[in-house]
Write a protein that holds these residues in place. Structure first.
Motif, PDB file in Angstrom:
ATOM      1  N   TYR A  80     -81.656 -16.801  44.631  1.00 46.82           N
ATOM      2  CA  TYR A  80     -82.878 -17.600  44.714  1.00 46.82           C
ATOM      3  C   TYR A  80     -83.313 -17.664  46.171  1.00 46.82           C
ATOM      4  O   TYR A  80     -82.598 -17.210  47.070  1.00 46.82           O
ATOM      5  N   LEU A  88     -84.760 -21.241  41.853  1.00 41.53           N
ATOM      6  CA  LEU A  88     -83.440 -21.672  41.359  1.00 41.53           C
ATOM      7  C   LEU A  88     -83.558 -22.052  39.878  1.00 41.53           C
ATOM      8  O   LEU A  88     -82.707 -21.693  39.064  1.00 41.53           O
ATOM      9  N   VAL A  89     -84.652 -22.740  39.548  1.00 40.19           N
ATOM     10  CA  VAL A  89     -84.880 -23.124  38.149  1.00 40.19           C
ATOM     11  C   VAL A  89     -84.950 -21.867  37.260  1.00 40.19           C
ATOM     12  O   VAL A  89     -84.374 -21.813  36.174  1.00 40.19           O
ATOM     13  N   GLU A  92     -81.696 -20.391  35.841  1.00 36.52           N
ATOM     14  CA  GLU A  92     -81.173 -21.001  34.624  1.00 36.52           C
ATOM     15  C   GLU A  92     -82.046 -20.656  33.417  1.00 36.52           C
ATOM     16  O   GLU A  92     -81.557 -20.294  32.352  1.00 36.52           O
ATOM     17  N   ILE A 110     -73.845 -17.577  43.346  1.00 38.99           N
ATOM     18  CA  ILE A 110     -75.208 -18.110  43.432  1.00 38.99           C
ATOM     19  C   ILE A 110     -75.620 -18.027  44.899  1.00 38.99           C
ATOM     20  O   ILE A 110     -74.920 -18.575  45.771  1.00 38.99           O
ATOM     21  N   ASP A 153     -77.524 -28.304  44.830  1.00 42.78           N
ATOM     22  CA  ASP A 153     -78.274 -27.866  43.641  1.00 42.78           C
ATOM     23  C   ASP A 153     -77.699 -26.551  43.109  1.00 42.78           C
ATOM     24  O   ASP A 153     -77.647 -26.325  41.899  1.00 42.78           O
ATOM     25  N   ALA A 154     -77.287 -25.700  44.028  1.00 46.25           N
ATOM     26  CA  ALA A 154     -76.685 -24.422  43.614  1.00 46.25           C
ATOM     27  C   ALA A 154     -75.316 -24.676  42.969  1.00 46.25           C
ATOM     28  O   ALA A 154     -74.974 -24.067  41.951  1.00 46.25           O
ATOM     29  N   LEU A 157     -75.803 -25.772  39.493  1.00 45.85           N
ATOM     30  CA  LEU A 157     -76.105 -24.648  38.604  1.00 45.85           C
ATOM     31  C   LEU A 157     -74.819 -23.878  38.264  1.00 45.85           C
ATOM     32  O   LEU A 157     -74.600 -23.490  37.117  1.00 45.85           O
ATOM     33  N   TYR A 158     -73.977 -23.690  39.257  1.00 44.90           N
ATOM     34  CA  TYR A 158     -72.720 -22.970  39.015  1.00 44.90           C
ATOM     35  C   TYR A 158     -71.927 -23.684  37.914  1.00 44.90           C
ATOM     36  O   TYR A 158     -71.398 -23.060  36.995  1.00 44.90           O
ATOM     37  N   LYS A 160     -73.097 -25.586  35.578  1.00 45.40           N
ATOM     38  CA  LYS A 160     -73.786 -25.391  34.290  1.00 45.40           C
ATOM     39  C   LYS A 160     -73.432 -24.023  33.705  1.00 45.40           C
ATOM     40  O   LYS A 160     -73.278 -23.863  32.497  1.00 45.40           O
ATOM     41  N   CYS A 179     -70.909 -20.193  46.004  1.00 46.79           N
ATOM     42  CA  CYS A 179     -72.300 -20.466  46.351  1.00 46.79           C
ATOM     43  C   CYS A 179     -72.498 -20.126  47.829  1.00 46.79           C
ATOM     44  O   CYS A 179     -71.765 -20.625  48.685  1.00 46.79           O
TER      45      CYS A 179
END
Ligand SMILES: Nc1nc2c(ncn2[C@@H]2O[C@H](COP(=O)(O)OP(=O)(O)OP(=O)(O)O)[C@@H](O)[C@H]2O)c(=O)[nH]1
Ligand SMILES: [Mg+2]
Length: 234
Positions: A80, A88-89, A92, A110, A153-154, A157-158, A160, A179
């Motif tokens: 991203y 970034l969104v 996902e 990421i 935030d990264a 996501l990781y 998730k 990340c």
């Protein structure tokens, strides 16, 4: 040409810098790029292994190709732009689903690129490749902005992704290890990113090979299910 032993795939929205990262690593430069059409790959020899690194197109129209490129991948680099939260969104929403075809033990990195455009990134500049120590850091440098996407935030996501892949945190590398923030422009963290992944995919390559081997062994060393107990009673 030898068949690649393992595959790493770069995924992410258009313009985040996938091609630039790969060119920075493989060619040690930051050339002008054009938006990628389809995909392309480089081969990297790492120790005694041949690793193919696939650059994919972020443009929506090529989206359908993504899962084909991910087939059997040992690692996926989800990229991203740290200055564009939407990128970034998109990882996902649009790209994660493409990784279902990857190896079952696929690793995920990421990567927030273009960190040189942020205030923090600007502070890193003098230490980076391409910036000689005596060179003035001021004149001509582009203006910088506060970073729009935070490392946390990264990391979120990781985590998730681990849930999505139904993986346990203790069985995979820690989020902090996977990340990265990079700059293809200055080279910041680019070698670290690729070489960390190369080292990490070696066990995956070996495991994939061993699984292949053990299947062969299973067939050739077939034994009838019924066994006598003579040996243990002697
Ligand atoms: N400042 C800065 N610009 C970058 C960086 N990485 C890439 N760029 C610029 O961002 C633009 C897009 O870079 P690409 O590498 O082509 O992006 P991409 O992700 O491959 O895009 P698609 O092929 O369309 O998916 C180009 O103008 C690059 O020069 C970086 O780290 N810093
Ligand atoms: Mg590209």
């Amino acid at each position: 040409m030898r068949k690649p032993d393992g595959k790493i795939v770069l995924l992410g929205d258009m313009n985040v810098g996938k091609t630039s990262l790969l060119q920075r690593y493989m060619e040690r430069r930051f050339p002008d790029t054009v938006s990628t059409v389809g995909g392309a790959f480089y081969l990297k020899q790492w120790r005694s292994y041949n690793i193919s690194i696939w650059d994919t197109a972020g443009r929506e129209q090529f989206h359908g190709l993504g899962s084909m490129y991910c087939r059997g991948a040992a690692a996926v680099i989800l990229t991203y732009d740290v200055n564009h939260p939407q990128s970034l969104v998109e990882l996902e929403d649009r790209f994660l689903g493409l990784t279902e075809t990857a190896s079952k033990d696929c690793l995920f990195a990421i990567v927030g690129n273009k960190v040189d455009l942020t205030e923090e990134g600007a502070r890193e500049r003098p230490e980076q490749e391409g910036c000689s120590p005596g060179r003035p850091s001021g004149g001509g440098a582009p203006p910088t902005l506060p970073k729009q996407v935070r490392p946390e935030d990264a990391v979120a996501l990781y985590k998730k992704i681990l849930k999505y892949r139904m993986l346990d945190e203790k069985d995979v590398p820690a989020a902090e290890q996977m990340c990265f923030e990079t700059s293809a422009k200055t080279g910041y963290n680019v070698d670290l990113l690729f070489e960390t992944l190369f080292d990490m995919v070696v066990p995956t390559i070996l495991r994939q090979r061993a699984e292949g081997l053990s299947q062969t062994v299973d067939i050739t060393s077939y034994k009838p299910p019924k066994r006598t107990r003579a040996g243990c009673c002697a």
